[in-house]
Each structure stands twice: as C-alpha cells, then as structure tokens.
Design a protein around this motif. Sequence first.
Motif, PDB file in Angstrom:
ATOM      1  N   MET A   1     -12.901  11.056  -8.075  1.00 42.16           N
ATOM      2  CA  MET A   1     -13.278   9.834  -7.318  1.00 42.16           C
ATOM      3  C   MET A   1     -11.951   9.273  -6.870  1.00 42.16           C
ATOM      4  N   GLY A   2     -11.664   8.972  -5.610  1.00 38.46           N
ATOM      5  CA  GLY A   2     -10.354   8.569  -5.067  1.00 38.46           C
ATOM      6  C   GLY A   2     -10.568   6.950  -4.960  1.00 38.46           C
ATOM      7  N   TYR A   3      -9.360   6.509  -5.315  1.00 34.39           N
ATOM      8  CA  TYR A   3      -9.029   4.962  -5.258  1.00 34.39           C
ATOM      9  C   TYR A   3      -8.219   4.541  -3.968  1.00 34.39           C
ATOM     10  N   MET A   4      -8.861   3.778  -3.158  1.00 34.98           N
ATOM     11  CA  MET A   4      -8.136   3.589  -1.759  1.00 34.98           C
ATOM     12  C   MET A   4      -7.856   2.029  -1.567  1.00 34.98           C
ATOM     13  N   PRO A   5      -6.826   1.510  -1.148  1.00 32.79           N
ATOM     14  CA  PRO A   5      -6.788   0.113  -0.869  1.00 32.79           C
ATOM     15  C   PRO A   5      -7.789  -0.427  -0.049  1.00 32.79           C
ATOM     16  N   LEU A   6      -8.625  -1.355  -0.214  1.00 33.10           N
ATOM     17  CA  LEU A   6      -9.448  -1.725   0.896  1.00 33.10           C
ATOM     18  C   LEU A   6      -9.429  -3.287   1.051  1.00 33.10           C
ATOM     19  N   GLY A   7      -8.267  -3.999   0.501  1.00 32.93           N
ATOM     20  CA  GLY A   7      -8.420  -5.353   0.596  1.00 32.93           C
ATOM     21  C   GLY A   7      -7.963  -6.087  -0.591  1.00 32.93           C
ATOM     22  N   ASP A   8      -7.655  -7.348  -0.575  1.00 29.65           N
ATOM     23  CA  ASP A   8      -7.330  -8.221  -1.818  1.00 29.65           C
ATOM     24  C   ASP A   8      -8.261  -8.254  -2.670  1.00 29.65           C
ATOM     25  N   ARG A   9      -9.607  -8.205  -2.523  1.00 29.37           N
ATOM     26  CA  ARG A   9     -10.573  -8.237  -3.344  1.00 29.37           C
ATOM     27  C   ARG A   9     -10.985  -7.023  -3.775  1.00 29.37           C
ATOM     28  N   ALA A  10     -10.411  -6.013  -3.281  1.00 32.06           N
ATOM     29  CA  ALA A  10     -10.992  -4.473  -3.796  1.00 32.06           C
ATOM     30  C   ALA A  10     -10.545  -4.217  -5.243  1.00 32.06           C
ATOM     31  N   PHE A  11      -9.543  -4.605  -5.604  1.00 35.49           N
ATOM     32  CA  PHE A  11      -9.133  -4.191  -6.858  1.00 35.49           C
ATOM     33  C   PHE A  11      -9.891  -4.592  -7.814  1.00 35.49           C
ATOM     34  N   GLY A  12     -10.285  -5.874  -8.007  1.00 32.26           N
ATOM     35  CA  GLY A  12     -11.116  -6.449  -8.960  1.00 32.26           C
ATOM     36  C   GLY A  12     -12.399  -5.872  -8.843  1.00 32.26           C
ATOM     37  N   ASN A  13     -13.052  -5.634  -7.660  1.00 34.03           N
ATOM     38  CA  ASN A  13     -14.169  -4.846  -7.811  1.00 34.03           C
ATOM     39  C   ASN A  13     -14.116  -3.691  -8.298  1.00 34.03           C
ATOM     40  N   TYR A  43      -7.609  -9.919 -12.981  1.00 31.79           N
ATOM     41  CA  TYR A  43      -7.723  -9.012 -11.792  1.00 31.79           C
ATOM     42  C   TYR A  43      -9.411  -9.034 -11.371  1.00 31.79           C
ATOM     43  N   GLU A  44     -10.289  -8.892 -12.443  1.00 25.01           N
ATOM     44  CA  GLU A  44     -11.505  -8.843 -12.069  1.00 25.01           C
ATOM     45  C   GLU A  44     -12.175 -10.075 -11.221  1.00 25.01           C
ATOM     46  N   THR A  45     -11.550 -11.391 -11.462  1.00 24.18           N
ATOM     47  CA  THR A  45     -11.983 -12.386 -10.800  1.00 24.18           C
ATOM     48  C   THR A  45     -11.366 -12.629  -9.639  1.00 24.18           C
ATOM     49  N   ASN A  46     -10.250 -11.873  -9.154  1.00 22.06           N
ATOM     50  CA  ASN A  46      -9.199 -11.680  -8.096  1.00 22.06           C
ATOM     51  C   ASN A  46      -8.641 -13.162  -8.134  1.00 22.06           C
ATOM     52  N   ALA A  47      -8.181 -13.690  -9.348  1.00 21.56           N
ATOM     53  CA  ALA A  47      -7.218 -14.717  -9.748  1.00 21.56           C
ATOM     54  C   ALA A  47      -5.781 -14.108  -9.437  1.00 21.56           C
ATOM     55  N   ALA A  48      -5.731 -12.994  -9.752  1.00 19.50           N
ATOM     56  CA  ALA A  48      -4.357 -12.404  -9.609  1.00 19.50           C
ATOM     57  C   ALA A  48      -4.521 -10.796  -9.223  1.00 19.50           C
ATOM     58  N   LYS A  49      -3.417 -10.432  -8.732  1.00 18.44           N
ATOM     59  CA  LYS A  49      -3.605  -8.879  -7.882  1.00 18.44           C
ATOM     60  C   LYS A  49      -2.337  -8.217  -8.626  1.00 18.44           C
ATOM     61  N   PRO A  50      -2.379  -6.977  -8.908  1.00 19.58           N
ATOM     62  CA  PRO A  50      -1.282  -6.298  -9.330  1.00 19.58           C
ATOM     63  C   PRO A  50      -0.121  -6.076  -8.301  1.00 19.58           C
ATOM     64  N   SER A  51       1.174  -5.750  -8.973  1.00 16.19           N
ATOM     65  CA  SER A  51       2.055  -5.075  -7.711  1.00 16.19           C
ATOM     66  C   SER A  51       1.684  -4.000  -7.279  1.00 16.19           C
ATOM     67  N   LYS A  52       2.350  -3.439  -6.310  1.00 16.56           N
ATOM     68  CA  LYS A  52       1.967  -2.211  -5.784  1.00 16.56           C
ATOM     69  C   LYS A  52       2.131  -1.135  -6.664  1.00 16.56           C
ATOM     70  N   ARG A  53       3.464  -1.210  -7.279  1.00 18.09           N
ATOM     71  CA  ARG A  53       3.846  -0.230  -8.401  1.00 18.09           C
ATOM     72  C   ARG A  53       2.619  -0.131  -9.458  1.00 18.09           C
ATOM     73  N   ASN A  54       2.337  -1.070  -9.951  1.00 10.34           N
ATOM     74  CA  ASN A  54       1.092  -1.470 -10.796  1.00 10.34           C
ATOM     75  C   ASN A  54       0.120  -0.881 -10.593  1.00 10.34           C
ATOM     76  N   LEU A  55      -0.427  -1.231  -9.250  1.00 10.47           N
ATOM     77  CA  LEU A  55      -1.644  -0.759  -8.588  1.00 10.47           C
ATOM     78  C   LEU A  55      -1.680   0.806  -8.641  1.00 10.47           C
ATOM     79  N   ILE A  56      -0.817   1.345  -8.181  1.00  7.76           N
ATOM     80  CA  ILE A  56      -0.778   2.727  -8.384  1.00  7.76           C
ATOM     81  C   ILE A  56      -1.010   3.451  -9.640  1.00  7.76           C
ATOM     82  N   ILE A  57      -0.161   2.686 -10.658  1.00  3.99           N
ATOM     83  CA  ILE A  57      -0.170   3.180 -12.163  1.00  3.99           C
ATOM     84  C   ILE A  57      -1.476   3.112 -12.572  1.00  3.99           C
TER      85      ILE A  57
END
Length: 72
Positions: A1-13, A43-57
């Motif tokens: 399954m691929g993980y693609m950026p979908l917006g600010d709330r996408a990572f929490g979801n 992250y899950e409650t969208n109170a924070a979002k990771p840096s781009k570097r951490n998001l990739i990791i």
Amino acid sequence: MGYMPLGDRAFGNELLQFRARHYLTQQRLAELLGISLGMVHRYETNAAKPSKRNLIIYRNTMSYYDELNKQD
C-alpha cells in the motif's frame, strides 16, 4: 500500500487506519515509529504534523511493516 500526501489531516487519518489494519495500540505504534505516545495522539488528532523528513521516515516504516505483515 502506498502512502501519498493528501493534505494536512491525511497523516492523522493514515495513522488511525494503519493502527486499525494491524490491530496496534497507540503505544505499540509509538514504539514502531520511535516516537512518544503523546506524539502519536497529537498526530492522530491533527494537533501536530510531522516534518517532511519525519513524514517520509514514518511512511517508509509503515510501508515496510505492511509488507512484512502481508496476508498471502
């Protein structure tokens, strides 16, 4: 399954769906990603979002975990 950026709330979801798919607790996910339990919650409650570097990791780690746990 691929993980693609979908917006600010996408990572929490993504995290919520990933945890549900693998029956992981927030604590276990925190251990897997090498972050605190509180950070998983933020992250899950969208109170924070990771840096781009951490998001990739994190996404690479989750993709690897998906591959290791594939049901053939």
